[in-house]
Design an enzyme around this catalytic site. Sequence first.
Site, PDB file in Angstrom:
ATOM      1  N   ASP A 143       0.865  -1.190   0.000  1.00 54.74           N
ATOM      2  CA  ASP A 143       0.000   0.000   0.000  1.00 54.74           C
ATOM      3  C   ASP A 143       0.896   1.232   0.000  1.00 54.74           C
ATOM      4  O   ASP A 143       1.530   1.551   1.009  1.00 54.74           O
ATOM      5  CB  ASP A 143      -0.907   0.012   1.244  1.00 54.74           C
ATOM      6  CG  ASP A 143      -1.998  -1.055   1.185  1.00 54.74           C
ATOM      7  OD1 ASP A 143      -1.824  -2.045   0.430  1.00 54.74           O
ATOM      8  OD2 ASP A 143      -3.023  -0.910   1.884  1.00 54.74           O
ATOM      9  N   LYS A 206      -6.851   3.347  -3.348  1.00 54.44           N
ATOM     10  CA  LYS A 206      -7.257   3.345  -1.945  1.00 54.44           C
ATOM     11  C   LYS A 206      -7.405   4.793  -1.495  1.00 54.44           C
ATOM     12  O   LYS A 206      -6.635   5.657  -1.900  1.00 54.44           O
ATOM     13  CB  LYS A 206      -6.176   2.604  -1.142  1.00 54.44           C
ATOM     14  CG  LYS A 206      -6.332   2.615   0.360  1.00 54.44           C
ATOM     15  CD  LYS A 206      -5.248   1.738   1.018  1.00 54.44           C
ATOM     16  CE  LYS A 206      -5.182   1.963   2.520  1.00 54.44           C
ATOM     17  NZ  LYS A 206      -4.125   1.188   3.170  1.00 54.44           N
ATOM     18  N   LYS A 242     -10.288   0.293  -2.443  1.00 55.13           N
ATOM     19  CA  LYS A 242     -10.207   0.111  -0.997  1.00 55.13           C
ATOM     20  C   LYS A 242     -10.478   1.427  -0.270  1.00 55.13           C
ATOM     21  O   LYS A 242      -9.614   2.288  -0.194  1.00 55.13           O
ATOM     22  CB  LYS A 242      -8.825  -0.422  -0.602  1.00 55.13           C
ATOM     23  CG  LYS A 242      -8.658  -0.607   0.910  1.00 55.13           C
ATOM     24  CD  LYS A 242      -7.314  -1.229   1.249  1.00 55.13           C
ATOM     25  CE  LYS A 242      -7.066  -1.213   2.768  1.00 55.13           C
ATOM     26  NZ  LYS A 242      -5.741  -1.715   3.123  1.00 55.13           N
TER      27      LYS A 242
END
Lengths: 306, 487
Positions: A143, A206, A242
């Site tokens: 991430d 995300k 996400k």
Amino acid sequence: MPRNNAALAVTLPPQFVPIDEVGIDERVSRFSKRSIKKSSKVQALKLALSMLDLTTLSAHDTPERVRQLCHKAKNLLETMPELPHVGAVCVYGPLVKVAKEVLKGTKIHIAAVSTAFPSGMAPLKTKLIETRQFVADGADEIDMVISRGKFFEGDYDYVADEIAAVKEACGKAHLKVILETGELNTLDNVRRASDIAMHAGADFIKTSTGKVQPAATPQVTLVMLEAIRDFYYATGKKIGMKPAGGIATAKQALHYLVMLRETLGEAWLTPDLFRFGASKLANDILMQLVKEQTGAYQSIDYFSME
Amino acid sequence: MDPKSLDFKTSWEYAPAPEGKEHIKINARYEHFIGGEFVAPAKGRYFETINPATEEKLSEVAEGSSEDVDKAVVAARAALDKSWSKLRASERGKYIYRLARMMQERAREFAVIESLDGGKTIRESRDVDVPLAIAHFFYYAGWADKIRYAFPGKTPRPIGVAGQIIPWNFPLLMAAWKIAPALAAGNTVVLKPAETTPLTALKLAELIQAADLPPGVVNIVTGAGATGAALVNHPGLDKIAFTGSTEVGKLIQRAIAGSRKRYTLELGGKAANIIFEDAAIDQAVEGIVNGIFFNQGHVCCAGSRLFVQESVYDTVIRKLKDRLETLIVGDPLDKNTDIGAINSKMQLDKISAYLKIGVAEGAELYQSSCKLPKKGFFCKPTLFLHCSQSQRIVQEEIFGPVLSVQTFRTPEEAISRANNTPYGLSGGVWTDKGSKIFKVSNALRCGVVWANTYNKFDPSAPFGGYKESGMGREGGLHGLQPYIQYN
């Protein structure tokens, strides 16, 4: 690995896509008016559990704490062994090895935050070094955060090239690109950053690090899902989504799933393409599932905190 | 199937979530409401009102004859002379506030009955119709003792007794649009609800009685076209307020020509919703959906003609088709239903006839793949693609969930086509560019233009048409004007 700008120009959309905030608010309110009850609710709550990135991102995370979190990920609730396992456990890079040990033999992924998380204030070189290290240690997912400063300066090429370089450093690991929407200020920017991230090679986009308020909101999530939809229409590639931070209740999670279902449909109703980044959500979902089974809400003390 | 298409037949579906109807009460029979009492019809005749989603009878309702209408007009005149005009304006305002508050307390009941009787979704009756109707009463209650400030330098007086005829698409909301400004300005009224949807107006009559409004200030006579004609032709009225079809509006104009009766008419429409290439496309698609499928398309200001700039045509249509797949058509009382039942068999037949006409005229028919309930009156959300300006489906008001789609190249072309209709009620403009909004909305010949949104209503905003979409305005300060005269 810097990319050729001319090549990038071909892959970027011809113009920036405007977003109407009033329209987004209206659409979002329609999702939250869907009434999800009974079997439909149970099914969705189980799906949400399978999409969880069980997260601990605290400066004082200890190996012991991560071990406990991984045990929770494997074994959400002893009284309901039929529940699905969560999608992943999300930790700081240096703790990947600890998680790997506990999760060996399971299908639960290990996600590591990388690239000088959460600020992203580091030279590209060091971002690539840490990314390679975490993948080597066993992270299945990376991430990363985008360079918001460069984004606001209008240096979109830098942002895109950086993502492309990290993607290359990921090797087989999946790359989630954190836009940090709480710092992007407008939905137009959220859309722009989403497009840049997808075109530069993100597997997932995300919303947030969880360190900036507001974190995930239904509004930014809808803008990002619509960007994913347009990217799919244009390229046939399915990018994952996400939302992270700020989703603490089962009811919120249900509304996100409604949004996902009505924006992208069946193909995205899977942990391969949708994740919730959350730390408190799991127990609220478990509490709702127990309530559906027994008809009564249990005390939070019956659910292990990690 | 296109490998890049989205699949909205999902393994996760929403379970039925019907709104409860245990808490509501519908009488087996309803009488007229005249002079503060429920009065049996002079001829003793009743007609049924049914639930269009199940075709089951809900109640039976008095059929108004000219005797009933006369009785109601006499009661309204007596109330005007003896009580309503004698009250202080602030007292009149208090009554209207009281009605608004009582409606709030029973909002859920009104919403359920509106959905049962008319077929509209509970989401809309709960979130739009009933709250807006209440908002109208609150808004005009505030004007009651401030009328002189509304028309500075003049001495406004009420017009007298108003005959008000309302349609079936927004039964309670239209009653509020009519009754609230009339009472605030000091008039008394005789209201005739539509024959397929009389129940919420009669529930309102019960509240009016309970609110202790002076008898005869509001009278409600139920019935169909003949009852309406008796009302229009009654010599005791000072004003006619009508919302309904352009066809009937013209009949009313003829009928009252040469009489002292004033009139406001809110009639049909065939609004153009114009999407420019620089619009926020996903939000514009929502606006298209809201514009034409809101209330099953039974909306006089529905955005029933879509104009899409050719460069974004494929994108818009693709997104629109995907969005159609997510619309839930069915039980109006289910909280998840997006499109409810068509109001009546007659209206469904009319819509179905237009679907045939459109195909015969050569337009390309596209409908969502949803399944319709076996019983009741339902219509799939429908697009007609590649339409021509000369086709009837482009020129005539269908009043159903049917959208005709055309493309354009320049703003001038969009404007001239949008204006090329006898109607002029509303329009929509979608662009991210402010200057374009002003340019296009100023050039559209219609009473309401929405920019980057659609079907937004507020009691403080005037609403009404150009050309054959009617005359006069309802809502806002403008909505008081038709109910006052000057000394």
